[in-house]
Design an enzyme around this catalytic site. Structure first.
Site, PDB file in Angstrom:
ATOM      1  N   ASP A 166     -17.906 -13.487  24.814  1.00  9.21           N
ATOM      2  CA  ASP A 166     -17.226 -12.789  23.703  1.00  9.21           C
ATOM      3  C   ASP A 166     -17.238 -11.285  23.995  1.00  9.21           C
ATOM      4  O   ASP A 166     -17.886 -10.513  23.294  1.00  9.21           O
ATOM      5  CB  ASP A 166     -17.933 -13.102  22.371  1.00  9.21           C
ATOM      6  CG  ASP A 166     -17.202 -12.518  21.171  1.00  9.21           C
ATOM      7  OD1 ASP A 166     -16.089 -11.970  21.341  1.00  9.21           O
ATOM      8  OD2 ASP A 166     -17.747 -12.586  20.055  1.00  9.21           O
TER       9      ASP A 166
ATOM     10  N   GLN B 251     -19.231  -9.075  12.537  1.00 10.93           N
ATOM     11  CA  GLN B 251     -17.770  -9.247  12.501  1.00 10.93           C
ATOM     12  C   GLN B 251     -17.258  -8.761  11.157  1.00 10.93           C
ATOM     13  O   GLN B 251     -17.829  -9.105  10.120  1.00 10.93           O
ATOM     14  CB  GLN B 251     -17.413 -10.724  12.679  1.00 10.93           C
ATOM     15  CG  GLN B 251     -17.772 -11.297  14.038  1.00 10.93           C
ATOM     16  CD  GLN B 251     -16.748 -10.978  15.114  1.00 10.93           C
ATOM     17  OE1 GLN B 251     -15.716 -10.356  14.848  1.00 10.93           O
ATOM     18  NE2 GLN B 251     -17.043 -11.378  16.331  1.00 10.93           N
TER      19      GLN B 251
ATOM     20  N   CYS C 231      -3.216  -1.444   8.934  1.00 12.96           N
ATOM     21  CA  CYS C 231      -2.270  -2.333   8.215  1.00 12.96           C
ATOM     22  C   CYS C 231      -0.805  -2.053   8.524  1.00 12.96           C
ATOM     23  O   CYS C 231       0.027  -1.975   7.618  1.00 12.96           O
ATOM     24  CB  CYS C 231      -2.498  -2.227   6.706  1.00 12.96           C
ATOM     25  SG  CYS C 231      -4.170  -2.567   6.209  1.00 12.96           S
TER      26      CYS C 231
ATOM     27  N   GLU D 284     -26.980  -9.065  25.735  1.00 11.14           N
ATOM     28  CA  GLU D 284     -26.222  -8.007  25.060  1.00 11.14           C
ATOM     29  C   GLU D 284     -26.714  -6.643  25.566  1.00 11.14           C
ATOM     30  O   GLU D 284     -27.884  -6.468  25.857  1.00 11.14           O
ATOM     31  CB  GLU D 284     -26.440  -8.162  23.546  1.00 11.14           C
ATOM     32  CG  GLU D 284     -26.230  -6.962  22.692  1.00 11.14           C
ATOM     33  CD  GLU D 284     -24.791  -6.480  22.668  1.00 11.14           C
ATOM     34  OE1 GLU D 284     -23.876  -7.314  22.632  1.00 11.14           O
ATOM     35  OE2 GLU D 284     -24.595  -5.245  22.717  1.00 11.14           O
TER      36      GLU D 284
ATOM     37  N   CYS E 219     -10.869 -10.693  21.832  1.00 12.13           N
ATOM     38  CA  CYS E 219     -10.058  -9.919  20.882  1.00 12.13           C
ATOM     39  C   CYS E 219      -8.896  -9.245  21.599  1.00 12.13           C
ATOM     40  O   CYS E 219      -8.183  -8.433  21.021  1.00 12.13           O
ATOM     41  CB  CYS E 219     -10.921  -8.887  20.157  1.00 12.13           C
ATOM     42  SG  CYS E 219     -11.812  -7.810  21.272  1.00 12.13           S
TER      43      CYS E 219
ATOM     44  N   CYS F   9      -7.370   1.796  -0.866  1.00 14.82           N
ATOM     45  CA  CYS F   9      -7.273   1.029   0.382  1.00 14.82           C
ATOM     46  C   CYS F   9      -7.378  -0.443   0.031  1.00 14.82           C
ATOM     47  O   CYS F   9      -8.236  -0.842  -0.752  1.00 14.82           O
ATOM     48  CB  CYS F   9      -8.391   1.434   1.334  1.00 14.82           C
ATOM     49  SG  CYS F   9      -8.366   0.440   2.835  1.00 14.82           S
TER      50      CYS F   9
ATOM     51  N   TYR G 202     -22.554 -11.397  25.785  1.00 17.90           N
ATOM     52  CA  TYR G 202     -22.014 -10.413  24.818  1.00 17.90           C
ATOM     53  C   TYR G 202     -22.355 -10.899  23.404  1.00 17.90           C
ATOM     54  O   TYR G 202     -21.491 -11.044  22.549  1.00 17.90           O
ATOM     55  CB  TYR G 202     -20.501 -10.229  24.972  1.00 17.90           C
ATOM     56  CG  TYR G 202     -20.062  -9.982  26.403  1.00 17.90           C
ATOM     57  CD1 TYR G 202     -19.969  -8.686  26.903  1.00 17.90           C
ATOM     58  CD2 TYR G 202     -19.760 -11.046  27.251  1.00 17.90           C
ATOM     59  CE1 TYR G 202     -19.578  -8.460  28.222  1.00 17.90           C
ATOM     60  CE2 TYR G 202     -19.368 -10.835  28.563  1.00 17.90           C
ATOM     61  CZ  TYR G 202     -19.276  -9.542  29.038  1.00 17.90           C
ATOM     62  OH  TYR G 202     -18.884  -9.331  30.331  1.00 17.90           O
TER      63      TYR G 202
ATOM     64  N   CYS H 158      -0.738   5.901   7.295  1.00 13.97           N
ATOM     65  CA  CYS H 158      -2.075   5.462   7.676  1.00 13.97           C
ATOM     66  C   CYS H 158      -1.997   4.634   8.956  1.00 13.97           C
ATOM     67  O   CYS H 158      -1.027   3.917   9.184  1.00 13.97           O
ATOM     68  CB  CYS H 158      -2.639   4.614   6.539  1.00 13.97           C
ATOM     69  SG  CYS H 158      -4.293   4.006   6.829  1.00 13.97           S
TER      70      CYS H 158
ATOM     71  N   CYS I 192       0.826  -1.217   0.000  1.00 10.49           N
ATOM     72  CA  CYS I 192       0.000   0.000   0.000  1.00 10.49           C
ATOM     73  C   CYS I 192       0.859   1.265   0.000  1.00 10.49           C
ATOM     74  O   CYS I 192       1.822   1.371   0.749  1.00 10.49           O
ATOM     75  CB  CYS I 192      -0.888  -0.028   1.239  1.00 10.49           C
ATOM     76  SG  CYS I 192      -1.934   1.403   1.388  1.00 10.49           S
TER      77      CYS I 192
HETATM   78  N1  SAH Z   1     -20.441 -12.261  19.731  1.00  9.81           N
HETATM   79  C1  SAH Z   1     -20.826 -11.206  18.846  1.00  9.81           C
HETATM   80  C2  SAH Z   1     -20.364  -9.798  19.222  1.00  9.81           C
HETATM   81  C3  SAH Z   1     -19.243  -9.621  20.141  1.00  9.81           C
HETATM   82  S1  SAH Z   1     -18.680  -7.964  20.279  1.00  9.81           S
HETATM   83  C4  SAH Z   1     -20.425 -11.537  17.433  1.00  9.81           C
HETATM   84  O1  SAH Z   1     -19.583 -12.385  17.188  1.00  9.81           O
HETATM   85  O2  SAH Z   1     -20.957 -10.920  16.495  1.00  9.81           O
HETATM   86  C5  SAH Z   1     -18.965  -7.653  21.996  1.00  9.81           C
HETATM   87  C6  SAH Z   1     -20.379  -7.258  22.318  1.00  9.81           C
HETATM   88  O3  SAH Z   1     -20.468  -7.010  23.726  1.00  9.81           O
HETATM   89  C7  SAH Z   1     -20.833  -5.958  21.657  1.00  9.81           C
HETATM   90  O4  SAH Z   1     -22.009  -6.209  20.939  1.00  9.81           O
HETATM   91  C8  SAH Z   1     -21.108  -5.010  22.844  1.00  9.81           C
HETATM   92  O5  SAH Z   1     -22.212  -4.157  22.621  1.00  9.81           O
HETATM   93  C9  SAH Z   1     -21.393  -5.973  23.957  1.00  9.81           C
HETATM   94  N2  SAH Z   1     -21.153  -5.465  25.330  1.00  9.81           N
HETATM   95  C10 SAH Z   1     -20.156  -4.689  25.745  1.00  9.81           C
HETATM   96  N3  SAH Z   1     -20.224  -4.487  27.071  1.00  9.81           N
HETATM   97  C11 SAH Z   1     -21.309  -5.159  27.506  1.00  9.81           C
HETATM   98  C12 SAH Z   1     -21.914  -5.320  28.786  1.00  9.81           C
HETATM   99  N4  SAH Z   1     -21.378  -4.764  29.872  1.00  9.81           N
HETATM  100  N5  SAH Z   1     -23.026  -6.058  28.882  1.00  9.81           N
HETATM  101  C13 SAH Z   1     -23.564  -6.630  27.749  1.00  9.81           C
HETATM  102  N6  SAH Z   1     -23.022  -6.525  26.518  1.00  9.81           N
HETATM  103  C14 SAH Z   1     -21.917  -5.790  26.391  1.00  9.81           C
END
Ligand code: SAH
Length: 469
Positions: A399, A300, A84, A350, A426, A177, A329, A81, A75
């Site tokens: 997650d 994602q 990447c 969530e 992550c 990009c 989550y 930037c 790039c």
């Molecule tokens: N598992 C999902 C998204 C994960 S991202 C997927 O794979 O698509 C993490 C998520 O946690 C986000 O949607 C965010 O809004 C949520 N989140 C963050 N803090 C939180 C909390 N305290 N209670 C509930 N959800 C929460």
């Protein structure tokens, strides 16, 4: 690279490795020196910008010798930037350092030495893997050093691209990009050209004025394209002509939307997103399931790798079909809906109400009857009465965002004691911290990193924890 005479320079520093957060480092008398824009094997002169008791931070002022492992970045924007940043590292080395980051975090932060470690799952696409990009219009383009030094009057100050890291008001104009497939680049370039030809003002990010603000492009593996243009002024005539231009130039857009945003910040979450043409959503598919993605829905960003990540999650959970599963989550319920057919019942929780609405819709679209979703903060929702009402989970999937899991959630897990916890993360550092808090009750059985973001230091990691008996 500007030298400041008053700051010390370390000469011929060998870059030894890459540590947490993708920071390259060398050592002087056992003191670590963090150096951006360098990779292991480089020998560099470094000007120290910051000194702490046990580490230093510096910038490269001269490359004495370039690392033999370096590859040429694809790039043109590399180095300026913010995205990447690992393009000069060969992909196998990127994978090596990602695995290392996971191992180091588990060992150093989590004090975890057990568990079967599987090699990181690479991404098939090394570039053009993102399904969503957001660009910013700015009246204050980031200027190159040559432009500044030329002393010439610069009259094209408008930019459409990405923020320069750490500088909220400076935007790098992007010519190409490599993160999102066509027609992403063509749409961005054409929209900029149109806006300039019309004489539309680009956003002044300090004063928060200007007509053109943001452009979001979202794509699916099935070829659907959503474009959202954010305008800083409610000028219906110009809004219409802009959108009409996009519609006629890019008939492949399936969802053309816009927002009028006169707020200080760029987020569209608290604003009505209006439909100009097509449908108000795009649909992604995965293993025969359909996922409806609205303009505000989370999905994602690397769809192919998301599929692999969810397969890993399912495999590690090793469902027999009779389990009650909590997907904490859950976002728009993607994992919950993905695994619903493999278990007895799944409950997603969530924070964001709109995401839960999407999760319900996605369950309905796919005729999934055994998934339920609840909106709220996990630390307040996942409590004893919730567990009594919905049944004790056999498996809990976590997650969380980068910050990891709240202490109250750890305590609820320790009170509920599901047989298995599948922790998708992550951020290996917070994941390791959280696992160490569970370690007296849970054994780490399997560790599977997944590369969702080639050319960056980011790594996703899935850990299977099993209750100790
Ligand atoms: N598992 C999902 C998204 C994960 S991202 C997927 O794979 O698509 C993490 C998520 O946690 C986000 O949607 C965010 O809004 C949520 N989140 C963050 N803090 C939180 C909390 N305290 N209670 C509930 N959800 C929460």
């Amino acid at each position: 690279m500007s030298r400041n005479k008053n700051l010390p320079i370390i000469q011929s520093l060998e870059i030894l490795e890459i540590a947490a957060e993708g920071n390259a480092l060398g050592k002087v008398n056992d003191i670590v020196v963090f150096v951006p824009h360098a990779i292991p094997g480089d020998i560099v002169d470094v000007q120290i910008k910051r000194k702490r008791s046990n580490y230093m931070e510096g910038i490269v002022v001269r490359y004495e010798k370039l690392s033999p492992i370096r590859v040429v970045p694809v790039c043109n924007h590399f180095g300026v930037c913010g995205g990447c940043k690992w393009q000069d590292l060969p992909y196998e080395k990127q994978l090596f350092f990602k695995e290392k980051q996971v191992r180091d975090s588990l060992q150093r932060i989590g004090k975890i030495t057990e568990g079967e470690f599987f090699s990181i799952i690479p991404s098939d696409n090394k570039y053009f893997y993102r399904n969503k990009l957001e660009f910013t219009f700015s009246s204050s383009r980031w200027l190159t050093e040559q432009e500044i030094q030329s002393g010439q009057e610069i009259d094209d100050r408008q930019a459409l691209g990405f923020h320069i890291p750490g500088l909220f008001d400076k935007v790098l104009d992007i010519e190409q990009c490599h993160l999102q497939a066509e027609p992403s680049n063509s749409i961005r370039l054409a929209l900029k050209e149109f806006a300039l030809a019309q004489g539309f003002s680009f956003c002044d990010l300090r004063l928060h004025i200007g007509f053109m603000r943001n452009l979001i492009v979202r794509t699916t593996s099935t070829g659907e394209i959503m474009v959202i243009v954010s305008f800083g002024e409610d000028n219906q005539g110009d809004i219409e002509s802009t959108l009409r231009f996009l519609q006629s130039r890019f008939p492949e857009i399936t969802s053309l939307m816009y927002v009028v945003n006169t707020k200080v910040n760029d987020t569209i979450f608290d604003l009505p997103v209006k439909l100009f043409y097509g449908r108000d959503h795009i649909i992604e598919t995965m293993e025969g399931l359909k996922f409806k993605i609205g303009p505000k829905s989370f999905y994602q960003t690397n769809s192919d790798q998301a599929y692999k990540l969810y397969c890993v999650t399912k495999e590690l959970a090793d469902f027999k079909g009779n389990e009650i599963v909590y997907d904490l989550y859950t976002g728009t319920g993607t994992i919950a809906n993905f695994i619903a057919r493999s278990c007895k019942k799944v409950i997603g929780v969530e924070l964001i109400k709109e995401a839960i609405k999407d999760a319900h819709e996605n369950a309905a679209v796919n005729n999934i009857g055994n998934a339920q979703f609840f909106a709220g903060d996990i630390k307040d929702v996942f409590k004893e009465d919730f567990v009594i009402e919905h049944g004790r989970p056999d498996v809990v999937i976590l997650d969380p965002p980068r910050a990891g899991v709240h202490e109250n959630v750890i305590n609820s897990l320790l009170n509920t004691l599901p047989e298995k916890i599948v922790y998708v993360s992550c951020n290996p550092a917070t994941q390791a911290r959280d696992i160490s808090l569970l370690a007296h009750a849970y054994a780490v059985e399997k560790i599977q990193p997944v590369d969702m973001f080639p050319q960056t230091h980011h790594v996703e990691n899935v850990v299977l924890l099993r209750r100790r008996d």
